[in-house]
Scaffold this active site. Structure first.
Site, PDB file in Angstrom:
ATOM      1  N   TYR A 244     -34.774  73.298 -48.377  1.00  0.00           N
ATOM      2  CA  TYR A 244     -34.340  73.727 -47.054  1.00  0.00           C
ATOM      3  C   TYR A 244     -35.604  73.873 -46.215  1.00  0.00           C
ATOM      4  O   TYR A 244     -36.436  74.751 -46.466  1.00  0.00           O
ATOM      5  CB  TYR A 244     -33.603  75.068 -47.134  1.00  0.00           C
ATOM      6  CG  TYR A 244     -32.899  75.456 -45.846  1.00  0.00           C
ATOM      7  CD1 TYR A 244     -31.564  75.126 -45.646  1.00  0.00           C
ATOM      8  CD2 TYR A 244     -33.561  76.146 -44.834  1.00  0.00           C
ATOM      9  CE1 TYR A 244     -30.909  75.470 -44.471  1.00  0.00           C
ATOM     10  CE2 TYR A 244     -32.925  76.493 -43.661  1.00  0.00           C
ATOM     11  CZ  TYR A 244     -31.593  76.152 -43.488  1.00  0.00           C
ATOM     12  OH  TYR A 244     -30.946  76.486 -42.309  1.00  0.00           O
ATOM     13  N   TYR A 336     -23.933  81.012 -48.029  1.00  0.00           N
ATOM     14  CA  TYR A 336     -24.800  81.571 -46.991  1.00  0.00           C
ATOM     15  C   TYR A 336     -25.171  83.026 -47.270  1.00  0.00           C
ATOM     16  O   TYR A 336     -26.137  83.536 -46.723  1.00  0.00           O
ATOM     17  CB  TYR A 336     -24.120  81.480 -45.625  1.00  0.00           C
ATOM     18  CG  TYR A 336     -24.062  80.079 -45.039  1.00  0.00           C
ATOM     19  CD1 TYR A 336     -24.579  78.984 -45.725  1.00  0.00           C
ATOM     20  CD2 TYR A 336     -23.499  79.850 -43.788  1.00  0.00           C
ATOM     21  CE1 TYR A 336     -24.530  77.714 -45.193  1.00  0.00           C
ATOM     22  CE2 TYR A 336     -23.438  78.575 -43.235  1.00  0.00           C
ATOM     23  CZ  TYR A 336     -23.958  77.508 -43.942  1.00  0.00           C
ATOM     24  OH  TYR A 336     -23.905  76.243 -43.401  1.00  0.00           O
TER      25      TYR A 336
END
Length: 374
Positions: A244, A336
């Site tokens: 990421y 998340y």
């Protein structure tokens, strides 16, 4: 007058269809590649040597009928069957979108360092490439943040897998097994070998730094979740999938941007809070394929902190590993809230996305869906 090349040797871009009453044959209105619109011509099916474009044309008509809830895409006037104006307009827009997506796909792959490929697919709507998004494969430092620290500590191992190596020097477990698959639990950091080490790229402790080994597809979801990412290859359990990445900003700047993103209903902020809460990764404008990963309450990816060249514990790299075996064609997702699922789950996880201020409904469709992303 310039002479056009013979029809079989030219590839066409756009089609509209008409059936001539005298012959009963289908005719197509063709836009010729490299020629202006003024040179468009009607051609019978036998003159077209573009099976892929014809297939795309038929698929576009099917999509128009389903998305616009149109039972018929043709109208008949004076014994001539032709496309509805709205259908013809839709086909042209889809053709232009397809060209734009292929161009974007080529751009993405031109910036990749690995042999794996990124493909782009939209069989759902007319959405084109995202605006103001720039593909990167490493962190981009924002103003006054230094990511280029010189690593001073490395290993002298003759066999990093059996010797003490960098993880032992950092006081943590060796992260990988002999197949370079993860063997540590979430919440524990990964310290890979770096440029100060004597080992080469064949070292079993060099995994994340080699980049994603899998070909991926950025695709348009059909349930209102925007873009998503799916793998085009089978992925074994506990394997590294991607990082990421994005722009590294201060937590204060992240708070300011977060309010702006809330108003748009989006957020790509990820707190780097392994040791402290000073920095955040913002993947809104700069990022890789992970920019398009969707949330799931039952994900197949798990986040880990990784340290390679930069050993500043405030600035870990964020790596995503597979929680379970993932089949080719399956969408890639992560939680998340970083709670994970399956064998690798743990309450020791010490990393989380930047705090969200607006409660967002979850559309993951999991049997264990919590109802909200936050």
């Amino acid at each position: 007058m310039r002479q056009r090349a013979p029809l079989p040797r030219r590839r066409s871009r756009l089609f509209q269809e008409l059936r001539a009453p005298a012959t009963g044959h289908d005719y197509y209105f063709v836009k010729w590649r490299g020629w202006p619109v003024s040179t468009n011509t009607w051609e019978p099916r036998k003159n077209l040597k573009c099976p892929l474009l014809l297939k795309a044309f038929r698929n576009d008509l099917t999509m128009f009928a389903s998305t616009m809830k149109q039972g018929k895409v043709f109208v008949t006037k004076n014994s001539v069957r032709t496309l509805k104006p709205a259908a013809a307009e839709f086909v042209v827009k889809k053709a232009k979108q397809r060209i734009a997506l292929r161009r974007w796909e080529k751009e993405l792959n031109s910036k990749k360092k690995q042999n794996s490929m990124i493909f782009v697919e939209n069989n759902v709507d007319l959405e084109g490439p995202p605006l103001d998004f720039h593909y990167i494969e490493e962190y981009k430092a924002s103003y006054k943040i230094n990511l280029n620290t010189e690593v001073l500590v490395g290993c002298d191992c003759s066999n990093c897998f059996s010797d003490a190596c960098c993880p032992a020097a950092a006081g943590v477990l060796f992260p990988y097994d002999e197949h370079r698959r993860l063997k540590i639990k979430p919440g524990f950091p990964i310290f890979e070998c770096n440029t100060a080490c004597k080992c080469d790229l064949s070292c079993p402790n060099r995994v994340v730094q080699k980049g994603s080994p899998y070909s991926l597809c950025i695709f348009r979801t059909n349930n209102g979740r925007g873009w998503g990412v799916k793998t085009l290859q089978n992925i074994r359990q506990h394997s590294f999938v991607m990082e990421y990445v994005g722009e590294v900003i201060t937590s204060e700047e992240a708070e300011r941007r977060g309010h702006q993103y809330d108003n748009k209903g989006i957020t790509y902020l990820f707190d780097l809070d392994y040791e402290s809460d000073e920095f955040t990764v913002d993947a809104a404008r700069y990022g890789n394929a992970s920019h398009f990963l969707n949330h799931s309450c039952d994900p197949n990816l798990q986040v880990f902190n990784v340290f390679i060249e930069n050993l500043d514990l405030r600035l870990p790299r964020i790596a995503l590993f597979s929680i379970r075996p993932i089949k080719a064609g399956e969408e890639l997702t992560f939680d998340y809230q970083m709670k994970g699922s399956g064998e690798l789950s743990s309450d020791l996880i010490d990393i989380s996305p930047a705090r969200r201020r607006v409660r967002t409904a979850c559309k993951c469709g999991s049997a264990h869906c919590r109802g909200y992303l936050n």
